[in-house]
Design an enzyme around this catalytic site. Structure first.
Site, short mmCIF file in Angstrom:
data_model
loop_
_atom_site.label_atom_id
_atom_site.label_comp_id
_atom_site.label_asym_id
_atom_site.label_seq_id
_atom_site.Cartn_x
_atom_site.Cartn_y
_atom_site.Cartn_z
CG ASP A 1 -1.78 0.72 1.20
OD1 ASP A 1 -2.73 1.62 0.31
OD2 ASP A 1 -2.33 2.02 2.09
CB SER A 2 0.84 4.98 -0.39
OG SER A 2 -0.83 5.27 1.06
CB CYS B 1 -3.09 0.00 -2.48
SG CYS B 1 -3.23 2.49 -3.50
CD GLU C 1 0.20 6.49 6.23
OE1 GLU C 1 0.64 6.84 6.57
OE2 GLU C 1 -0.87 6.08 5.06
CB CYS D 1 -9.47 4.81 0.19
SG CYS D 1 -7.47 4.79 1.50
CG HIS E 1 -5.01 4.81 4.14
ND1 HIS E 1 -4.17 3.88 3.30
CD2 HIS E 1 -3.87 5.70 5.11
CE1 HIS E 1 -3.30 4.67 3.30
NE2 HIS E 1 -2.66 5.11 4.20
#
Length: 288
Positions: free
Chosen positions: A25-26, A88, A165, A197, A199
Site C-alpha cells: 500500500d502507500s 491499495c 498517516e 481506500c 486507510h
C-alpha cells in the site's frame, strides 16, 4: 507486450507453499488487509511494503501509479513471494489489469471483491475513495455489472489519507472533514458504505458517529483475503504444515520513506512497535 528487462512469465508459478504473501500500500492503510489476512490465514508469512515516500497515491496520475506498482511488484518478485495482494484501491483500479499478466505469481486487487460484497448488502450504495479511484469509476462499473439496478454515489475524500498517516484520528478537524464528506451521502440516504481506500477502515468508529443512522460498512479487505484463500487452495500454495507454519510465521515490514515514522503510526493498530526496514526502489527500471 513485455516490459523492459522482463522475460516471458511461466504458466505456473514455481514456488513453495512456505513462501510469503506480499501486501503493499502507500502507507498504513494496507494494515487493514494484513489484519484480515491474520484472521483468515494465520499460518502464512507476509512481506508488507508501504510506499510512504510517494504517498498519497490518490492524487497521482494513472501513469505514475502504474510505474510505482511495476517497481513494487518487481521488488516483491525478488522477495520470492507466492502471491501479492494490492492493499491499495487506487492501484487496484488503475494498474491491476495492466500489470497482472506480466508477473508469474497471482496478483489480487480489492475492487471486484468489494463491489460484489456491496451489492449483496445494499441497494443505495455510497463509495468513499481517493480522487484517482473515484475518477476511474472502477467500483461503480464493477457493481453495475453485478447488479445493474444498484444506485451508487461516489465521493472523493482526499484529506483522509494525510490525516490518518499524520495520526490525527482524534483531531476535531478530522471529524469536521468527515462530516463534510458524508453529508451528500446522508442526503442520498445510503444504506451501505464502501471503504474504497484501505486507510478508511481506520475511521470506522468516527464515521459511525457522523452518520445519523446505521449503515452496512463494506471493508473490501475482508473479501480480497477470502479470494486469496481460494486462490491459494486452487494453486496448492496454502501453507498446510501448521506446526512448521506456527514456528516460522512472521511479517517483515519495509517502507520507501521513514521507517521510524511508519513504525510509530502502525504501532497503534499492530499493538506493538514493529521492526521496519527502508528499501530504495530507484534501481528498479520505470515504465516509460
Amino acid at each position: 507486450m513485455l516490459f523492459p528487462g522482463q522475460s516471458e512469465p511461466s504458466l505456473l508459478h514455481k514456488c513453495s507453499s512456505s513462501y510469503p504473501i506480499g501486501i503493499f500500500d502507500s502507507g498504513v492503510g494496507g494494515l487493514t488487509v494484513l489484519r484480515e489476512l491474520r484472521k483468515q490465514l494465520p499460518h502464512e508469512s507476509v512481506v508488507y511494503f508501504a510506499d510512504t515516500a510517494r504517498l498519497p497515491y490518490g492524487s497521482k496520475s494513472p501513469t505514475e501509479i502504474i510505474e510505482f506498482v511495476y517497481q513494487i511488484l518487481t521488488w516483491m518478485r525478488s522477495q520470492q513471494v507466492k502471491m501479492v495482494i494490492m492493499a491499495c484501491n487506487t492501484s487496484s483500479a488503475l494498474a491491476l489489469d495492466i500489470l497482472r499478466p506480466h508477473f508469474d505469481f497471482p496478483v489480487l486487487g480489492l475492487i471486484l471483491p468489494g463491489a460484489r460484497a456491496a451489492v449483496k448488502h445494499g441497494k443505495h450504495i455510497g463509495v468513499i475513495a481517493t480522487e484517482a479511484t473515484v475518477k476511474s469509476n472502477a467500483y461503480a462499473q464493477a457493481m453495475q455489472e453485478t447488479q445493474p439496478n444498484a444506485k451508487i454515489w461516489q465521493i472523493a475524500c482526499p484529506e483522509f489519507v494525510p490525516l490518518i498517516e499524520g495520526d490525527r484520528l482524534a483531531d476535531p478537524y478530522t471529524i469536521q472533514v468527515a462530516s463534510n464528506y458524508l453529508e451528500p451521502l446522508i442526503q442520498d440516504q445510503i444504506d451501505t458504505l464502501v471503504f474504497g481506500c484501505t486507510h478508511y477502515p481506520h475511521l470506522k468508529g468516527l464515521l459511525s458517529q457522523v452518520l445519523p443512522y446505521p449503515v452496512n460498512f463494506i471493508n473490501p479487505a475482508a473479501y480480497v483475503v477470502k479470494a486469496a484463500v481460494k486462490e491459494l487452495e486452487i494453486l496448492g500454495l496454502r501453507h498446510t504444515n501448521l506446526e512448521l507454519a506456527v514456528n516460522n510465521t512472521f511479517t517483515r515490514f519495509y517502507v520507501s520513506g521513514d521507517p521510524q515514522q511508519f513504525a510509530k503510526i502502525s504501532s497503534r493498530w499492530l499493538n506493538k512497535m514493529p521492526s521496519v526496514e527502508q528499501v530504495n526502489l530507484s534501481h528498479v527500471e520505470l515504465l516509460s
